[in-house]
Scaffold this motif. Structure first.
Motif, PDB file in Angstrom:
ATOM      1  N   THR A 127       0.829  -1.203   0.000  1.00  0.00           N
ATOM      2  CA  THR A 127       0.000   0.000   0.000  1.00  0.00           C
ATOM      3  C   THR A 127       0.864   1.254   0.000  1.00  0.00           C
ATOM      4  OG1 THR A 127      -1.738  -1.190   1.210  1.00  0.00           O
ATOM      5  CG2 THR A 127      -1.850   1.212   1.203  1.00  0.00           C
ATOM      6  N   GLN A 199      -8.037   1.109  -5.404  1.00  0.00           N
ATOM      7  CA  GLN A 199      -7.202  -0.018  -4.996  1.00  0.00           C
ATOM      8  C   GLN A 199      -6.599   0.225  -3.621  1.00  0.00           C
ATOM      9  OE1 GLN A 199      -6.803  -3.002  -6.708  1.00  0.00           O
ATOM     10  NE2 GLN A 199      -5.915  -3.537  -4.732  1.00  0.00           N
ATOM     11  N   ILE A 200      -6.202   1.462  -3.330  1.00  0.00           N
ATOM     12  CA  ILE A 200      -5.685   1.773  -1.992  1.00  0.00           C
ATOM     13  C   ILE A 200      -6.765   1.546  -0.943  1.00  0.00           C
ATOM     14  CG2 ILE A 200      -4.889   3.671  -0.525  1.00  0.00           C
ATOM     15  CD1 ILE A 200      -3.424   4.792  -2.963  1.00  0.00           C
ATOM     16  N   ASN A 203      -7.084  -2.138  -0.491  1.00  0.00           N
ATOM     17  CA  ASN A 203      -5.953  -2.641   0.301  1.00  0.00           C
ATOM     18  C   ASN A 203      -6.144  -2.352   1.784  1.00  0.00           C
ATOM     19  OD1 ASN A 203      -4.826  -3.440  -2.086  1.00  0.00           O
ATOM     20  ND2 ASN A 203      -3.136  -1.985  -2.057  1.00  0.00           N
ATOM     21  N   ARG A 204      -6.611  -1.155   2.092  1.00  0.00           N
ATOM     22  CA  ARG A 204      -6.801  -0.798   3.502  1.00  0.00           C
ATOM     23  C   ARG A 204      -7.950  -1.579   4.117  1.00  0.00           C
ATOM     24  NH1 ARG A 204      -5.873   5.777   2.854  1.00  0.00           N
ATOM     25  NH2 ARG A 204      -3.590   5.699   2.920  1.00  0.00           N
ATOM     26  N   LYS A 207      -6.557  -4.976   4.744  1.00  0.00           N
ATOM     27  CA  LYS A 207      -5.620  -4.889   5.869  1.00  0.00           C
ATOM     28  C   LYS A 207      -6.371  -4.746   7.192  1.00  0.00           C
ATOM     29  CE  LYS A 207      -1.759  -2.032   7.515  1.00  0.00           C
ATOM     30  NZ  LYS A 207      -2.433  -1.319   8.601  1.00  0.00           N
ATOM     31  N   GLU A 270      -5.750  -8.767  -3.244  1.00  0.00           N
ATOM     32  CA  GLU A 270      -5.657  -7.313  -3.356  1.00  0.00           C
ATOM     33  C   GLU A 270      -4.211  -6.868  -3.530  1.00  0.00           C
ATOM     34  OE1 GLU A 270      -8.143  -5.500  -3.769  1.00  0.00           O
ATOM     35  OE2 GLU A 270      -9.723  -6.908  -3.208  1.00  0.00           O
ATOM     36  N   ARG A 271      -3.292  -7.596  -2.872  1.00  0.00           N
ATOM     37  CA  ARG A 271      -1.881  -7.232  -3.006  1.00  0.00           C
ATOM     38  C   ARG A 271      -1.389  -7.489  -4.428  1.00  0.00           C
ATOM     39  NH1 ARG A 271       2.648 -10.219  -1.793  1.00  0.00           N
ATOM     40  NH2 ARG A 271       1.370 -11.804  -0.771  1.00  0.00           N
ATOM     41  N   SER A 274      -2.709  -4.880  -6.589  1.00  0.00           N
ATOM     42  CA  SER A 274      -1.953  -3.643  -6.384  1.00  0.00           C
ATOM     43  C   SER A 274      -0.614  -3.696  -7.110  1.00  0.00           C
ATOM     44  CB  SER A 274      -1.732  -3.421  -4.882  1.00  0.00           C
ATOM     45  OG  SER A 274      -0.992  -2.247  -4.642  1.00  0.00           O
TER      46      SER A 274
END
Length: 446
Positions: A127, A199-200, A203-204, A207, A270-271, A274
């Motif tokens: 991220t 996408q961020i 990712n969050r 996470k 997701e990673r 990314s």
């Protein structure tokens, strides 16, 4: 933990059958024989007295009952001791097995906790890298404002060309292509920036889910570790009668492991998305920067070529203007010479006409058409014709001079227009284009 065992008292042994007793005891039991107490004399005393045999029988019964109770008690004690030992051993085995299961459970929880922590770290690092790419996109998008303002300013400046210089040349075509390219690049960068923001956010979210699962694993690990440290000598243990039940919202080991597996899979997904997006951003920024710089070089080349063409045309026009000015000077001298030639014909005309006039006064027969007369008349005609020719040539020369003057004015105007075009293209546009961003800035690195 020992279990209480309640042992019920065994039933009293049954009375020995009479038939199994000796003969004299049988007689006593049935009140027969020589010592029986039957008869009227014993009436009223039989219910309160026992025979010795009955007394003996009672003793035997008490002995047997005592023996039987002792034997039963010994058996109960033996069974109770054996049961206590068995229950103690079972309790110890159960506690040891529960402790072992807790240890195995701690290993499972620690495994998933480590996996979750590793994925959280990888996702956080990814991220952060994606945030850096987002910054590059924003800087690259801001950097496109300068090329756009340069291109539009060039187009507006070139609108100030005048006359025949206001032409749709190769420079204008390339500038329009550059403006369209910059708009397309800005649209692509904006769409990519929106995708990066989404996408961020994804990712969050992943996470956060992993961190909540990891936090639950840490809490569960601490609880199970604390439970694994409990033993019979612990001072903070107590009864919890209602704890031995299954909660309605409990999960199975399979669903428990699957939940963490799904969270890790989602985080990895997701990673990877990314990572792919970062690679796409690199390619987009590199391609757009190269496209913009390539188009900039094309426009600069078109400007240079156009300036050379205009400069060459201007020099040729100046050469023509110089020659035209020289020709104007020559034509003016020619006109002056023609006027002088016409003026010079006036005196011979006067002489010839005066001679004819004077000879017209010859008397009588002297007024003769002699060769002199013919020559004088011919001379006047020749002079008249020459003057007419000179006048016509003078008119032609004056018209030519006027044409040359018009050409001079046109050439001077065209030269001025060419100079204005050169000033616009070379001094305004090309100088402004020196501020065009470099590839690194267009790629978002600066």
């Amino acid at each position: 933990m020992s279990a209480q065992v309640l042992v019920s008292r065994p039933p009293a042994p049954q009375t020995v059958p009479v038939e199994s007793l000796p003969a004299h005891q049988v007689e006593v039991a049935y009140n027969t024989g020589p010592h029986s107490s039957s008869g009227l004399a014993t009436a009223g005393f039989r219910t309160a007295k026992y025979l010795p045999e009955e007394w003996q029988q009672g003793n035997y019964t008490s002995y047997y009952q005592a023996f039987s109770d002792r034997d039963c008690s010994e058996k109960v004690r033996h069974e109770a001791k054996q049961l206590a030992a068995e229950t103690e051993a079972r309790a110890q085995r159960g506690q040891a097995d529960a402790t072992k299961k807790l240890g195995e459970r701690l290993q499972d929880v620690n495994f998933w906790k480590c996996e979750l922590g590793r994925e959280i770290g990888d996702l956080a690092a990814e991220t952060q890298l994606l945030l850096q790419q987002k910054g590059r996109l924003e800087r690259a998008l801001d950097a496109t404002d300068i090329p756009y303002s340069i291109a539009t300013d060039n187009l507006q400046c070139r609108e100030r060309r005048v006359g025949g210089e206001l032409v749709r040349d190769e420079v204008e075509v390339e500038l329009l292509k550059e403006v369209e390219l910059i708009r397309n690049v800005q649209g692509l960068l904006k769409r990519t920036l929106e995708q990066t923001v989404q996408q961020i956010r994804a990712n969050r979210d992943a996470k956060e889910t992993l961190e909540m699962d990891w936090s639950d694993k840490v809490e569960a690990y601490d609880i199970d570790d604390k439970c694994g440290r409990y033993n019979n000598q612990s001072t903070d243990i107590q009864f919890h009668p209602n704890s031995s039940k299954y909660e309605d919202n409990t999960s199975t080991p399979e669903s428990w492991a699957q939940y963490s597996h799904d969270n890790i899979y989602k985080g990895e997904r997701e990673r990877m998305a990314s990572i792919n997006l970062r690679s796409l951003i690199d390619n987009i920024l590199q391609d757009t920067a190269e496209d913009l710089r390539s188009q900039c070089c094309t426009v600069d080349s078109a400007f240079a070529k156009r300036c050379e063409e205009v400069e060459d045309a201007k020099q040729k026009l100046e050469n023509h203007l110089t020659k035209t000015l020289e020709e104007i000077g020559g034509q003016e001298n020619n006109i002056a010479a023609l006027k002088q030639a016409i003026k010079d014909k006036e005196t011979p005309m006067k002489v010839a006409q005066t001679r004819l006039y004077q000879r017209s006064y010859r008397p009588n027969v002297e007024l003769c058409r002699d060769p002199v007369q013919f020559r004088l008349i011919s001379e006047v005609g020749e002079l008249t014709e020459s003057i007419e020719f000179l006048k016509r040539k003078l008119e032609d020369s004056e018209q030519s001079l006027r044409n040359l003057e018009d050409t001079r004015m046109s050439l001077e105007k065209e030269i001025t227009n060419k100079a204005n075009s050169l000033f616009i293209d070379r001094e305004k546009c090309m100088t402004h284009r020196t501020r065009y961003p470099v590839v690194l800035k267009l790629s978002g690195y600066q």
